[in-house]
Design a protein around this motif. Structure first.
Motif, PDB file in Angstrom:
ATOM      1  N   THR A   1       0.762  -0.893  -0.256  1.00 19.10           N
ATOM      2  CA  THR A   1       0.427   0.215   0.283  1.00 19.10           C
ATOM      3  C   THR A   1       0.698   1.132   0.295  1.00 19.10           C
ATOM      4  O   THR A   1       1.729   0.747   0.727  1.00 19.10           O
ATOM      5  CB  THR A   1      -1.388  -0.147   1.329  1.00 19.10           C
ATOM      6  OG1 THR A   1      -2.376  -1.611   0.743  1.00 19.10           O
ATOM      7  CG2 THR A   1      -1.409   0.659   1.260  1.00 19.10           C
ATOM      8  N   PRO A   2       0.847   2.344  -0.754  1.00 17.95           N
ATOM      9  CA  PRO A   2       1.536   3.505  -0.451  1.00 17.95           C
ATOM     10  C   PRO A   2       1.202   4.305   0.124  1.00 17.95           C
ATOM     11  O   PRO A   2       0.700   3.921   1.351  1.00 17.95           O
ATOM     12  CB  PRO A   2       0.558   4.843  -1.851  1.00 17.95           C
ATOM     13  CG  PRO A   2       0.047   3.608  -2.467  1.00 17.95           C
ATOM     14  CD  PRO A   2      -0.362   2.011  -1.534  1.00 17.95           C
ATOM     15  N   ILE A   3       2.852   4.950   0.634  1.00 20.55           N
ATOM     16  CA  ILE A   3       2.934   5.623   2.193  1.00 20.55           C
ATOM     17  C   ILE A   3       3.149   6.881   1.530  1.00 20.55           C
ATOM     18  O   ILE A   3       3.612   7.228   0.055  1.00 20.55           O
ATOM     19  CB  ILE A   3       3.982   5.080   2.355  1.00 20.55           C
ATOM     20  CG1 ILE A   3       4.324   3.531   2.606  1.00 20.55           C
ATOM     21  CG2 ILE A   3       4.591   6.336   3.892  1.00 20.55           C
ATOM     22  CD1 ILE A   3       6.010   3.454   3.157  1.00 20.55           C
ATOM     23  N   SER A   4       1.543   8.111   2.084  1.00 24.11           N
ATOM     24  CA  SER A   4       1.646   8.805   1.441  1.00 24.11           C
ATOM     25  C   SER A   4       2.655   9.960   1.502  1.00 24.11           C
ATOM     26  O   SER A   4       2.740  10.878   0.754  1.00 24.11           O
ATOM     27  CB  SER A   4       0.572   9.634   2.662  1.00 24.11           C
ATOM     28  OG  SER A   4       0.839   9.958   4.305  1.00 24.11           O
ATOM     29  N   ASN A   5       3.987   9.790   1.996  1.00 23.70           N
ATOM     30  CA  ASN A   5       5.139  10.683   2.224  1.00 23.70           C
ATOM     31  C   ASN A   5       6.267  10.157   0.655  1.00 23.70           C
ATOM     32  O   ASN A   5       6.766  11.074   0.701  1.00 23.70           O
ATOM     33  CB  ASN A   5       6.349  11.330   3.757  1.00 23.70           C
ATOM     34  CG  ASN A   5       6.217   9.310   3.837  1.00 23.70           C
ATOM     35  OD1 ASN A   5       5.893   8.771   3.602  1.00 23.70           O
ATOM     36  ND2 ASN A   5       6.849  10.102   5.306  1.00 23.70           N
ATOM     37  N   ILE A   6       5.855   9.558   0.251  1.00 25.99           N
ATOM     38  CA  ILE A   6       6.459   8.957  -0.886  1.00 25.99           C
ATOM     39  C   ILE A   6       5.479   9.614  -1.832  1.00 25.99           C
ATOM     40  O   ILE A   6       4.243   9.127  -2.413  1.00 25.99           O
ATOM     41  CB  ILE A   6       6.691   7.690  -0.473  1.00 25.99           C
ATOM     42  CG1 ILE A   6       7.376   6.755   0.250  1.00 25.99           C
ATOM     43  CG2 ILE A   6       7.387   7.186  -2.042  1.00 25.99           C
ATOM     44  CD1 ILE A   6       7.780   5.741   0.202  1.00 25.99           C
ATOM     45  N   TYR A   7       6.085  10.456  -2.814  1.00 24.37           N
ATOM     46  CA  TYR A   7       5.666  10.628  -4.030  1.00 24.37           C
ATOM     47  C   TYR A   7       5.706  10.288  -5.366  1.00 24.37           C
ATOM     48  O   TYR A   7       7.109   8.900  -5.671  1.00 24.37           O
ATOM     49  CB  TYR A   7       5.969  12.532  -4.371  1.00 24.37           C
ATOM     50  CG  TYR A   7       5.367  13.221  -3.489  1.00 24.37           C
ATOM     51  CD1 TYR A   7       4.033  13.893  -3.733  1.00 24.37           C
ATOM     52  CD2 TYR A   7       5.752  13.440  -1.904  1.00 24.37           C
ATOM     53  CE1 TYR A   7       3.373  15.223  -2.304  1.00 24.37           C
ATOM     54  CE2 TYR A   7       5.065  14.365  -1.017  1.00 24.37           C
ATOM     55  CZ  TYR A   7       3.572  15.080  -1.336  1.00 24.37           C
ATOM     56  OH  TYR A   7       3.707  15.724  -0.283  1.00 24.37           O
ATOM     57  N   ASP A   8       5.462  10.904  -6.423  1.00 24.19           N
ATOM     58  CA  ASP A   8       4.748   9.500  -8.134  1.00 24.19           C
ATOM     59  C   ASP A   8       5.990  10.829  -8.743  1.00 24.19           C
ATOM     60  O   ASP A   8       6.783  10.182  -9.791  1.00 24.19           O
ATOM     61  CB  ASP A   8       4.699   8.920  -8.597  1.00 24.19           C
ATOM     62  CG  ASP A   8       3.403   8.862  -7.841  1.00 24.19           C
ATOM     63  OD1 ASP A   8       4.470   6.547  -6.804  1.00 24.19           O
ATOM     64  OD2 ASP A   8       2.254   8.657  -7.337  1.00 24.19           O
ATOM     65  N   VAL A   9       5.531  11.843  -8.777  1.00 23.91           N
ATOM     66  CA  VAL A   9       5.839  12.393  -9.993  1.00 23.91           C
ATOM     67  C   VAL A   9       6.883  14.243  -9.082  1.00 23.91           C
ATOM     68  O   VAL A   9       5.918  14.674  -8.201  1.00 23.91           O
ATOM     69  CB  VAL A   9       4.534  13.214 -10.773  1.00 23.91           C
ATOM     70  CG1 VAL A   9       5.062  13.925 -12.096  1.00 23.91           C
ATOM     71  CG2 VAL A   9       4.417  11.597 -11.709  1.00 23.91           C
ATOM     72  N   VAL A  10       7.350  14.718  -9.761  1.00 22.81           N
ATOM     73  CA  VAL A  10       7.849  16.432  -8.775  1.00 22.81           C
ATOM     74  C   VAL A  10       7.954  17.113 -10.662  1.00 22.81           C
ATOM     75  O   VAL A  10       8.506  16.758 -11.288  1.00 22.81           O
ATOM     76  CB  VAL A  10       9.303  16.543  -8.346  1.00 22.81           C
ATOM     77  CG1 VAL A  10      10.117  17.812  -8.536  1.00 22.81           C
ATOM     78  CG2 VAL A  10       8.965  15.393  -7.288  1.00 22.81           C
ATOM     79  N   LEU A  11       6.869  18.260 -10.558  1.00 24.23           N
ATOM     80  CA  LEU A  11       6.213  19.420 -11.416  1.00 24.23           C
ATOM     81  C   LEU A  11       6.944  20.179 -10.754  1.00 24.23           C
ATOM     82  O   LEU A  11       7.757  20.993  -9.452  1.00 24.23           O
ATOM     83  CB  LEU A  11       5.503  19.367 -12.035  1.00 24.23           C
ATOM     84  CG  LEU A  11       4.550  18.185 -12.383  1.00 24.23           C
ATOM     85  CD1 LEU A  11       2.505  18.768 -12.426  1.00 24.23           C
ATOM     86  CD2 LEU A  11       4.891  17.958 -13.531  1.00 24.23           C
ATOM     87  N   ASP A  12       8.457  20.428 -11.952  1.00 25.33           N
ATOM     88  CA  ASP A  12       9.068  22.175 -11.233  1.00 25.33           C
ATOM     89  C   ASP A  12       9.072  23.127 -12.325  1.00 25.33           C
ATOM     90  O   ASP A  12       8.802  23.100 -13.046  1.00 25.33           O
ATOM     91  CB  ASP A  12      10.601  21.628 -11.408  1.00 25.33           C
ATOM     92  CG  ASP A  12      11.501  22.765 -11.311  1.00 25.33           C
ATOM     93  OD1 ASP A  12      11.616  23.989 -10.302  1.00 25.33           O
ATOM     94  OD2 ASP A  12      12.311  23.355 -11.987  1.00 25.33           O
TER      95      ASP A  12
END
Length: 433
Positions: free
Chosen positions: A196-207
């Protein structure tokens, strides 16, 4: 109630009733105490997998073996290397096929290493299980082992259907000691668990470009601006539009800065640092150009890759009638995609190579040699990190009204087609469709 009491007085009915209640109670107990994806986050292979099946299927001796010395992870891609990973050499593993065998199911996956840090083992396609790793060398299947023992940091894939895969590469000789097996060499095993995904791990960063602190001058570059458009504002607005589309597919997306926040690309609170700390898999920078030859949007990607992600997004955008600028003569790149420039020269007492765009160079971790420049020392902590797949998307030319007008008139379509091309590349379905 009287009829029920009469029925329960009948021995057979009473026995069946008791059995049904017992079965339901046991089922509820087993369901409540089952191993869930959350439980598996802190469990080992022996606690999750069928150890009898593993012991039955594992191979303990090999006629042919193949030694490796290094590996990198870039995006969701694992690369293996016969020699230590460097910028100026072609590894002997390039062009060879790598086979992964799942000891739980005997299912096999084959990947061709075609150069570029984005063209090895696609970790997202692997089923849950414990994998042996082999290399086909001159048509002979050889078991992979490493020159040193290690257990890698856990890697987490992007969210798909509210699930992620947690993956570890292990070469310890006693890794299977709970199966009473110890190997003579440091054979490589890949452990894959559904979590199950952990909330503080992200998939994508937009800069969003603009409002960038230049650490060499200790000043702020607010970006291009005229009476029609501001790069810092338009980049932030485009990031928000793409974020909305990606989040419809269940992805967790981080924007590197607040609307009026000033940040550099260095340090753990810098733009790429935020991505590393969030364990993101992709880093997408959005900005403008002042090159008068540019009218339409285009992509820049790392020359250490094959440009696969940018190619896919560009292909999808073209198919949806978004014009892209022809910026490369490379036949392997789609129209609208080019490689970042590599500079070569002396760096102190050593000779180095580095990419021009810090958004791409510093976000790729070990794969793009983050923290290698003298003014990038704050990013040396990420020099051996898993790399985010970095691309730079130039959406308009500040010097041409035609370019600005095209972007403004197609902004929503650009954001939607960009996001859909991205999702198509990573095989992620939009949960709202």
């Amino acid at each position: 109630m009287k009829k029920i009491r009469k029925l329960l007085k009948h021995p057979r009915i009473a026995i069946c009733t008791v059995l049904c209640i017992s079965i339901i109670s046991v089922s509820l107990f087993l369901y409540a105490n089952r191993t869930t994806d959350i439980d598996k986050m802190n469990m080992t292979y022996s606690q999750v997998f069928d150890t009898d099946l593993l012991k039955q299927n594992v191979t303990t001796s090999f006629k042919q073996t193949y030694q490796l010395k290094d590996y990198t992870t870039y995006g969701e891609n694992l690369m293996l290397y016969e020699n230590e990973y460097t910028a100026d050499s072609t590894d002997s593993l390039q062009g060879k096929n790598v086979l992964l065998k799942n000891l739980l199911t005997n299912k096999e996956f084959i990947f061709t290493f075609s150069g570029g840090v984005d063209s090895g083992i696609d970790l997202s396609v692997l089923d849950e299980g414990l994998y042996e790793i082999y290399v086909y060398d001159h048509y002979k299947q050889k078991r992979v082992y490493f020159s040193e023992e290690f257990e890698s940091e856990k890697f987490t894939t992007m969210r798909r259907n509210s699930t992620v895969k947690s993956i570890t590469l292990n070469t310890n000789r006693d890794y299977l000691k709970e199966l009473d097996i110890k190997f003579e060499k440091n054979y490589a095993f890949l452990t894959v668990m559904d979590n199950t995904p952990i909330s503080n791990i992200y998939d994508v960063v937009l800069d969003p470009c603009g409002n960038t602190i230049d650490i060499t001058t200790n000043s702020v570059d607010y970006g291009y601006s005229n009476d029609k458009i501001s790069e810092s504002q338009s980049s932030y607005e485009l990031a928000c539009l793409i974020k909305e589309e990606l989040e419809k597919a269940g992805l967790r997306v981080l924007i590197t800065r607040e609307k009026d926040e000033d940040l550099s690309y260095y340090g753990n609170n810098g733009r790429v640092g935020k991505g590393y700390e969030a364990k993101a898999k992709v880093f997408i920078s959005l900005g403008m150009t002042a090159d008068d030859s540019i009218i339409y949007p285009y992509f820049v990607t790392s020359p250490y890759t094959n440009g696969l992600l940018a190619n896919e997004i560009a292909y999808y955008m073209k198919g949806n009638n978004i014009s892209l600028n022809p910026v490369s003569t490379e036949t392997r790149l789609q129209e609208g995609v080019c490689f970042d420039v590599i500079y070569e020269g002396e760096q102190g007492d050593t000779y180095t190579q580095w990419e021009m765009y810090p958004q791409i160079r510093e976000s790729g971790g070990k794969s793009t040699f983050a923290g290698s420049l003298s003014y990038a020392l704050e990013n040396q902590m990420y020099a051996n990190s898993y790399g985010m797949y970095g691309i730079y998307f130039t959406y308009a030319n500040i010097n041409l009204d035609e370019s600005i007008d095209y972007y403004v008139n197609h902004k929503e379509a650009i954001a939607k087609s960009f996001a859909k091309g991205f999702l198509q590349f990573f095989r992620i379905e939009n949960e709202t469709e």
